[in-house]
Design an enzyme around this catalytic site. Structure first.
Site, PDB file in Angstrom:
ATOM      1  CG  ASN A   1      -4.638   8.300  -4.388  1.00 46.64           C
ATOM      2  OD1 ASN A   1      -3.676   7.566  -4.586  1.00 46.64           O
ATOM      3  ND2 ASN A   1      -4.844   8.910  -3.241  1.00 46.64           N
TER       4      ASN A   1
ATOM      5  CG  HIS B   1      -1.944   1.039   1.237  1.00 47.72           C
ATOM      6  ND1 HIS B   1      -3.129   0.921   1.902  1.00 47.72           N
ATOM      7  CD2 HIS B   1      -1.991   2.266   0.655  1.00 47.72           C
ATOM      8  CE1 HIS B   1      -3.844   2.009   1.739  1.00 47.72           C
ATOM      9  NE2 HIS B   1      -3.168   2.851   0.989  1.00 47.72           N
TER      10      HIS B   1
ATOM     11  CG  HIS C   1       0.341  15.103   1.339  1.00 45.79           C
ATOM     12  ND1 HIS C   1      -0.330  15.195   0.138  1.00 45.79           N
ATOM     13  CD2 HIS C   1      -0.281  14.114   2.031  1.00 45.79           C
ATOM     14  CE1 HIS C   1      -1.323  14.315   0.113  1.00 45.79           C
ATOM     15  NE2 HIS C   1      -1.315  13.636   1.252  1.00 45.79           N
TER      16      HIS C   1
ATOM     17  NE  ARG D   1       1.088  11.479  -2.699  1.00 58.64           N
ATOM     18  CZ  ARG D   1      -0.052  11.187  -2.091  1.00 58.64           C
ATOM     19  NH1 ARG D   1      -1.052  10.605  -2.743  1.00 58.64           N
ATOM     20  NH2 ARG D   1      -0.215  11.472  -0.823  1.00 58.64           N
TER      21      ARG D   1
ATOM     22  CG  HIS E   1      -9.858   4.709   2.384  1.00 57.92           C
ATOM     23  ND1 HIS E   1      -8.669   5.358   2.582  1.00 57.92           N
ATOM     24  CD2 HIS E   1     -10.729   5.265   3.252  1.00 57.92           C
ATOM     25  CE1 HIS E   1      -8.816   6.266   3.527  1.00 57.92           C
ATOM     26  NE2 HIS E   1     -10.058   6.235   3.944  1.00 57.92           N
TER      27      HIS E   1
ATOM     28  CG  ASP F   1      -2.162   4.959   3.495  1.00 58.86           C
ATOM     29  OD1 ASP F   1      -2.092   5.149   2.269  1.00 58.86           O
ATOM     30  OD2 ASP F   1      -3.022   5.482   4.219  1.00 58.86           O
TER      31      ASP F   1
ATOM     32  CG  HIS G   1      -1.021   6.727  -1.785  1.00 57.66           C
ATOM     33  ND1 HIS G   1      -2.240   6.720  -2.444  1.00 57.66           N
ATOM     34  CD2 HIS G   1      -1.253   6.108  -0.593  1.00 57.66           C
ATOM     35  CE1 HIS G   1      -3.160   6.152  -1.678  1.00 57.66           C
ATOM     36  NE2 HIS G   1      -2.583   5.764  -0.550  1.00 57.66           N
TER      37      HIS G   1
HETATM   38  O1  DOR Z   1      -4.246   9.999   4.586  1.00 57.59           O
HETATM   39  C1  DOR Z   1      -4.386   9.505   3.482  1.00 57.59           C
HETATM   40  N1  DOR Z   1      -3.659   9.918   2.430  1.00 57.59           N
HETATM   41  N2  DOR Z   1      -5.270   8.521   3.316  1.00 57.59           N
HETATM   42  C2  DOR Z   1      -5.587   8.055   2.101  1.00 57.59           C
HETATM   43  O2  DOR Z   1      -6.399   7.196   2.018  1.00 57.59           O
HETATM   44  C3  DOR Z   1      -4.975   8.629   0.900  1.00 57.59           C
HETATM   45  C4  DOR Z   1      -3.677   9.200   1.199  1.00 57.59           C
HETATM   46  C5  DOR Z   1      -3.137  10.065   0.104  1.00 57.59           C
HETATM   47  O3  DOR Z   1      -3.126   9.616  -1.053  1.00 57.59           O
HETATM   48  O4  DOR Z   1      -2.679  11.171   0.389  1.00 57.59           O
HETATM   49 ZN    ZN Z   2      -3.633   4.796   0.911  1.00 60.62          ZN
END
Ligand code: DOR
Ligand code: ZN
Length: 416
Positions: A93, A59, A303, A63, A177, A299, A61
């Site tokens: 995403n 899991h 950011h 980006r 999710h 996860d 991201h």
């Molecule tokens: O806190 C989160 N950030 N939860 C998520 O499900 C998505 C993730 C994100 O992509 O920033």
């Molecule tokens: Zn996630």
């Protein structure tokens, strides 16, 4: 002649520790024995150190494409490798979102050029894209389907009809999710005053996560594989039932932090689902230790600090985790909260099984030589300068953890 022999490492033999030498040829483990004296191109004295299977983070991201100011395939996989993670499964995403076969293929092509470790990709479930997902079924880089029951970064929601169609038609791992959107809205409407990060767990309450997890459990049918992402509440744990195809993962931030830490760290620990009470954290640790929670997964959701510095309502949710997942999980082993066998299962073997990676997740003959060497006596307290993630920060800064890997191999090639 072997390509590489790891000499006299601490290894796991089932759940038991032993000293073993591990021979690698053409990227695979070919032999394990007490001693291996046969000639090898490279030999490494591993005495005192553990040789462990590379972690598999189901899991993340990364980006990429579209949000590369936060992370990209190169920086995210560099963080993975530095942290002992040799395979990651990336979430949909991104921009564009991975909702169609072309976007999926573009990610695969980009990964071929840029990624430093193995990368799989999830397709997202939208309101009308089951045909698109069906087009990539059987692709070796397909991790499964990601379903958002509640809105978070990316606002990707599918709806009940699309979910029912997808479950009927696709024999894939479905990762949820599981925060129920309507209950998130109710909590927001009920909140009085101006919320801050300290209130995040009230705005996204345990009831919403529990309702989401109950929805997932209600979808169980023989043959379905339903997986609840980032478990955050003690009361979600009893809903897990691997025999009925309902599994779950815990993220390091839910295993280490509580809402009090969010009050201290502010938006940096704003994450969906939120970190909650110490009761929740301890229950997740206990369930990880006895295997009710199958896997640890980051996860990893980077950011930038500038984005996180915005006021609470607009600051994005998510924390990075690839640099620190293995070190934080092995810190639980050092603390006596988790056996080494369970740690390796949760970091590698269980996610390999969930993702159906038949040759990954174990140090055993026939398996890919995705490995790392770890010194059980060393420690690491992360600081920003240590991190490879592009976002450049971690909620674990200043928290004493176990060591990071001394060295990492991917298919028998040293990559650190
Ligand atoms: O806190 C989160 N950030 N939860 C998520 O499900 C998505 C993730 C994100 O992509 O920033
Ligand atoms: Zn996630």
């Amino acid at each position: 002649m072997h390509d590489l022999v790891f000499k006299e490492a601490r290894i796991l033999d089932g759940a038991r520790e032993r000293i073993g030498s591990v021979a690698v040829r053409e990227g695979r483990i070919v032999r394990i024995d007490d001693r291996i004296d046969q000639a090898a191109t490279h030999e490494l004295d591993c005495r005192g150190r553990w040789l462990l299977p590379g972690a598999i983070d189901m899991h993340v991201h990364l980006r990429d494409p579209g949000l590369e100011h936060k992370e990209d395939l190169a920086s995210g996989t560099a963080a993975a490798i530095a942290g002992g993670v040799t395979t990651v499964a990336d979430m949909p995403n991104t921009r564009p979102p991975t909702l169609d076969a072309d976007s999926f293929q573009q990610k695969v092509a980009r990964a071929r050029e840029r990624a430093r470790c193995n990368v799989l990709f999830y397709m997202g479930l939208g309101s009308d894209n089951v045909d698109q997902i069906a087009r990539v079924v059987g692709h070796p880089a397909l991790a499964g389907v990601k379903v958002f029951l509640g809105a978070t970064t990316g606002d990707m929601l599918s709806g009940d009809a699309a979910l029912a169609r997808a479950l009927d038609r696709l024999d894939l791992l479905f990762v949820f999710h599981a925060e129920t959107e309507a209950l998130l809205r109710d909590a927001k409407a009920a909140f009085e005053g101006t919320p801050t990060a300290a209130d995040h767990h009230i705005l996204r309450p345990a009831q919403a996560a529990l309702a989401g997890a109950r929805t997932v459990a209600s979808l169980a049918l023989p043959g379905r594989r339903l997986h609840i992402a980032h478990l955050s509440c003690a009361d979600e744990v009893p809903l897990l039932d691997p025999a009925r195809g309902i599994t779950g993962e815990a993220a390091p931030h839910h295993l280490w932090f509580t809402a009090e830490d969010t009050a201290r760290q502010g938006n940096l620990l704003k994450v969906n689902p939120p970190v909650r009470s110490s009761r929740d954290r301890e229950a997740l640790r206990a369930a990880l230790a006895d295997g009710r929670v199958a896997a640890v997964a980051t996860d990893h959701a980077p950011h930038t600090l500038a984005e996180k510095a915005q006021p609470y309502p607009v600051a994005p949710s998510g924390v990075p985790g690839l640099d620190t997942m293995v070190a934080s999980t092995l810190a639980l082993v050092r603390a006596g909260e988790l056996s080494m066998a369970r740690a390796v299962d949760a970091l590698s073997t269980a996610p390999a099984a969930l993702l159906r990676l038949a040759t990954k997740g174990q140090v055993a003959p026939g398996f890919d030589a995705d490995l790392f060497l770890w010194d059980p006596d060393a420690t690491w307290t992360p600081s920003a300068a240590d991190l490879r993630t592009r976002c450049g920060w971690s909620p674990f800064e200043g928290v004493p953890l176990a060591a990071r890997p001394d060295a990492v191999w991917l298919a028998g090639e040293r990559v650190t």
